[in-house]
Design a protein around this motif. Structure first.
Motif, mmCIF file in Angstrom:
data_model
loop_
_atom_site.group_PDB
_atom_site.id
_atom_site.type_symbol
_atom_site.label_atom_id
_atom_site.label_comp_id
_atom_site.label_asym_id
_atom_site.label_seq_id
_atom_site.Cartn_x
_atom_site.Cartn_y
_atom_site.Cartn_z
ATOM 1 N N GLN A 90 -159.367 33.225 -77.364
ATOM 2 C CA GLN A 90 -160.328 33.755 -78.335
ATOM 3 C C GLN A 90 -160.542 35.260 -78.200
ATOM 4 O O GLN A 90 -161.142 35.879 -79.067
ATOM 5 N N LEU A 91 -160.061 35.857 -77.111
ATOM 6 C CA LEU A 91 -160.361 37.287 -76.893
ATOM 7 C C LEU A 91 -159.100 38.140 -76.812
ATOM 8 O O LEU A 91 -159.145 39.267 -76.354
ATOM 9 N N ARG A 92 -157.962 37.607 -77.214
ATOM 10 C CA ARG A 92 -156.723 38.383 -77.136
ATOM 11 C C ARG A 92 -156.746 39.543 -78.102
ATOM 12 O O ARG A 92 -157.314 39.441 -79.174
ATOM 13 N N GLY B 234 -147.354 27.951 -85.722
ATOM 14 C CA GLY B 234 -148.783 28.047 -85.422
ATOM 15 C C GLY B 234 -149.134 27.625 -84.010
ATOM 16 O O GLY B 234 -150.299 27.554 -83.640
ATOM 17 N N GLY B 235 -148.138 27.323 -83.182
ATOM 18 C CA GLY B 235 -148.407 26.960 -81.784
ATOM 19 C C GLY B 235 -148.555 28.210 -80.923
ATOM 20 O O GLY B 235 -148.476 29.333 -81.410
ATOM 21 N N ASP B 236 -148.762 28.013 -79.632
ATOM 22 C CA ASP B 236 -149.018 29.143 -78.732
ATOM 23 C C ASP B 236 -148.267 28.922 -77.415
ATOM 24 O O ASP B 236 -148.642 28.053 -76.627
ATOM 25 N N PRO B 237 -147.190 29.688 -77.164
ATOM 26 C CA PRO B 237 -146.415 29.467 -75.943
ATOM 27 C C PRO B 237 -147.219 29.748 -74.669
ATOM 28 O O PRO B 237 -146.956 29.155 -73.625
ATOM 29 N N PHE B 301 -150.445 37.163 -65.703
ATOM 30 C CA PHE B 301 -150.949 38.514 -65.966
ATOM 31 C C PHE B 301 -150.033 39.299 -66.901
ATOM 32 O O PHE B 301 -150.473 40.217 -67.587
ATOM 33 N N THR B 302 -148.736 38.980 -66.885
ATOM 34 C CA THR B 302 -147.813 39.733 -67.749
ATOM 35 C C THR B 302 -147.462 38.940 -69.006
ATOM 36 O O THR B 302 -146.539 39.288 -69.717
ATOM 37 N N SER B 303 -148.212 37.854 -69.263
ATOM 38 C CA SER B 303 -147.907 37.020 -70.432
ATOM 39 C C SER B 303 -148.793 37.354 -71.625
ATOM 40 O O SER B 303 -149.002 36.506 -72.491
ATOM 41 N N ALA B 304 -149.347 38.558 -71.660
ATOM 42 C CA ALA B 304 -150.194 38.988 -72.779
ATOM 43 C C ALA B 304 -151.462 38.146 -72.903
ATOM 44 O O ALA B 304 -151.890 37.803 -73.996
ATOM 45 N N LEU B 375 -144.752 43.853 -59.499
ATOM 46 C CA LEU B 375 -144.051 42.879 -58.645
ATOM 47 C C LEU B 375 -143.727 41.576 -59.352
ATOM 48 O O LEU B 375 -142.938 40.780 -58.844
ATOM 49 N N HIS B 376 -144.293 41.362 -60.522
ATOM 50 C CA HIS B 376 -144.087 40.091 -61.217
ATOM 51 C C HIS B 376 -142.602 39.838 -61.440
ATOM 52 O O HIS B 376 -141.859 40.723 -61.825
#
Lengths: 92, 534
Positions: A90-92, B234-237, B301-304, B375-376
């Protein structure tokens, strides 16, 4: 755990009737456009039904505190996954 | 079905495959789990050696890129789902939880046997998936896993079954620990292994269903086209990653908490001192189990993810270090001024502490957002993970195997060979994985069959280390086999330990104890150096 007494049978039938009624409400509400609230209403009704099943059909109502603890703690973890995921999506 | 004490073979007296396949004895089920999981450990290890072989050269040489992808996927999936998750809880846990608490069996023996056979069904399905082997990495990330031609649905169904087995085992242990403790075995007299196993079981029961459901969603997406994770529909990986890590982060504590429990048992015995900070170690297990549920986002952390979620997960991740450090300080305080002897279980327990500190202290670098971005997905993460999981859990597992081998088999191991194997494992492990910290900080990415030539020397060193490590493990396995065949007869309590499992015969009879013991003290009252308990 009195499965067979008249009082218990009456309770079961009442709970069954409530579950059927709540199912009818769920289906009916899905035809009314409430926006985001559709999901909220559906989840609330589903939670009420699940609570009835757990309390009466699964006899949680008469259980001791330990069993209540084991029944309630997973709900905390369910809330955690919902909260943690929503904070992201919800906050992206 | 009773073991005949006259034969001296205890629970092992009955022979024939039926006596194993239909057994309701927690000890036999534990042994079956141990043998199965160790077999997968060796197979997973072969995949690791093949990966190291390929990395001897900067250019892909022996295998195609696809084959390399398959190898690291199978190495990860087998080691995690078929070895490290079930090995200690289902193997050693099954054998020793009832014995530690003074019970004759687990609460639900039939469910226990069922959980083993569900596990077998699971690994057979996993093996069936090798017809078209997975190449997604053990993490199954979408959108690739939703599209690849490999047998994702089959493998994930196999892991779903293994997860079911894990839930049944966890449930069984929770009820056993609550309901079957011997008279006088209050919560604060429980051995610390039991506290570790109890915390583990809670995670197994609460978290495993989430990964089961996640794999079902993935299968639905692949087979029926329901779009949960495909952004085009409309999905979310990233949602897949949330679900996957909600299980797969806590599950590293399923791996490490039982190993910490073993270390807490071994150190007082071989220091001849009461454990320091019993309550702190016990409750830190529960704290780790709980906090472990709050940190899954640090894999993403690096997955947006949203910046706020990143900040929250980073902040919470640092907290796991606190109860973990509490344990380490307490173990070291137990060692302080103890009459320490260095038998093989103790060597592995001390190795656990040494390597786990390195693994643990490299964690905060990955918890901090700024360094994580650098480091990811580098070899730094591979090194960190192996220092905690192999340097931690597997060394704890080895400590447990060496510690309890006399109890499980009634035979003593050759201590000299055990120490040689330990030295090879210790050297091989550090040469293999410390090198990965170095190449990782210099930017070498994980999961590629090729790399830039400037990392060549370190990779050669790492591959040589893996060969030493493999040799050490082979020597250890050979020692186990020789111990079984020719080992000297083990007395009931060769280490003069105070916990209940050592108060039975070696190997124990089917009912564990002639009479259910009455417990009057905690199991750590050591005072006399190397003498029998007062």
């Amino acid at each position: 755990m009195n499965h067979g007494t008249t009082g218990a049978r009456r309770t079961y039938i009442a709970v069954y009737a409530a579950l059927v009624a709540l199912t009818i409400v769920t289906v009916s509400v899905s035809y009314v456009d409430l926006g985001m609230m559709n999901v909220v209403v559906a989840l609330l009704i589903a939670s009420a039904k699940a609570s009835l099943v757990a309390l009466f059909f699964m006899h949680l109502k008469g259980e001791n505190r330990l069993v209540w603890g084991f029944a309630l703690v997973p709900i905390l973890f369910l809330l955690l996954i919902i909260f943690g995921t929503l904070v992201d999506t919800q906050l992206r | 079905m009773t073991g005949n004490p006259e034969t001296g073979r205890g629970y092992l007296a009955e022979r024939g495959w039926r006596s194993w396949a239909y057994t309701l004895d927690h000890k036999r089920i534990g042994v079956m789990y141990l043998l199965t999981t160790i077999a997968f450990f060796l197979v997973g290890g072969v995949f690791a050696l093949l990966l190291r072989l390929e990395l001897l050269s900067p250019q892909a040489k022996y295998f195609s890129d696809h084959t390399y992808n398959v190898f690291f996927t199978l190495h990860g999936a087998m080691m995690i789902f078929l070895f490290i998750i079930p090995a200690i809880p289902s193997g050693l846990g099954n054998f020793f939880i009832p014995m530690h608490i003074g019970a004759r069996d687990v609460a639900f023996p039939r469910l226990n046997l069922a959980s083993y056979w569900v596990f077998v069904a699971g690994f057979l399905v996993v093996l069936a998936s090798l017809v078209s082997p997975m190449d997604t990495g053990w993490t199954f990330y979408t959108p690739y896993s939703a599209k690849t031609g490999a047998a994702v649905a089959t493998l994930s169904f196999g892991i779903f079954l293994i997860g079911m087995s894990s839930i049944l085992t966890g449930l069984n242990f929770i009820v056993t620990i609550h309901k079957l403790r011997a008279p006088g075995m209050s919560w604060h007299r429980l051995p610390l292994f039991i506290w570790g196993m109890y915390s583990t079981s809670i995670i197994q029961v609460v978290a495993t269903p989430v990964v089961g459901v996640t794999f079902l969603l993935l299968a639905l997406e692949r087979l029926v086209g329901v779009a949960f994770f495909d952004p085009a529909k409309g999905g979310d990986p990233v949602l897949f990653q949330h679900f996957f890590w909600f299980y797969s982060h806590p599950v590293v504590y399923v791996m490490i908490l039982p190993a910490m429990g073993i270390v807490s048992e071994v150190i007082p015995v071989f220091s001849r001192k009461p454990i320091f900070g019993y309550a702190a170690i016990a409750y830190s297990s529960l704290a780790i189990a709980f906090i472990g549920f709050l940190v899954w986002g640090h894999h993403m952390f690096t997955s947006a993810m949203s910046p706020l979620a990143n900040a929250i997960f980073s902040f919470l991740t640092f907290f796991v270090a606190v109860p973990t450090a509490v344990k380490v300080f307490n173990w070291i305080a137990t060692l302080y001024k103890g009459s320490i002897t260095f038998e093989s279980p103790m060597l592995y327990a001390l190795t656990f502490i040494f390597l786990f500190i390195i693994g643990g202290l490299t964690g905060p670098f990955l918890a901090a957002l700024s360094t994580n971005v650098q480091l990811h997905d580098t070899y730094f993460v591979v090194a960190h993970f192996h220092y905690t999981m192999m340097g931690g859990t597997v060394m704890g597992f080895f400590a447990g195997l060496h510690y309890w081998f006399p109890k499980m088999t009634g035979k003593m191991l050759n201590e000299k060979v055990a120490r040689i194997a330990w030295a090879l494992v210790f050297i091989g492990f550090n040469v293999t994985f410390f090198t990965m910290f170095i190449v990782g900080t210099r930017g070498m990415p994980r999961r590629y069959a090729e790399y830039v030539p400037k990392f060549h020397a370190e990779n050669v060193v790492s591959t040589v280390g893996s060969a030493i490590l493999a040799l050490g493990i082979l020597v250890m396995m050979w020692n186990f086999v020789q111990g079984l065949r020719k080992g000297a007869r083990a007395p009931g309590n060769p280490w003069y330990a105070l916990s209940l499992e050592w108060q039975s015969a070696s190997p124990p009879e089917t009912e564990n104890f002639h009479e259910v013991p009455t417990v009057t003290a905690w199991p750590y009252g050591y005072g006399t150096p190397k003498g029998p308990p007062a």
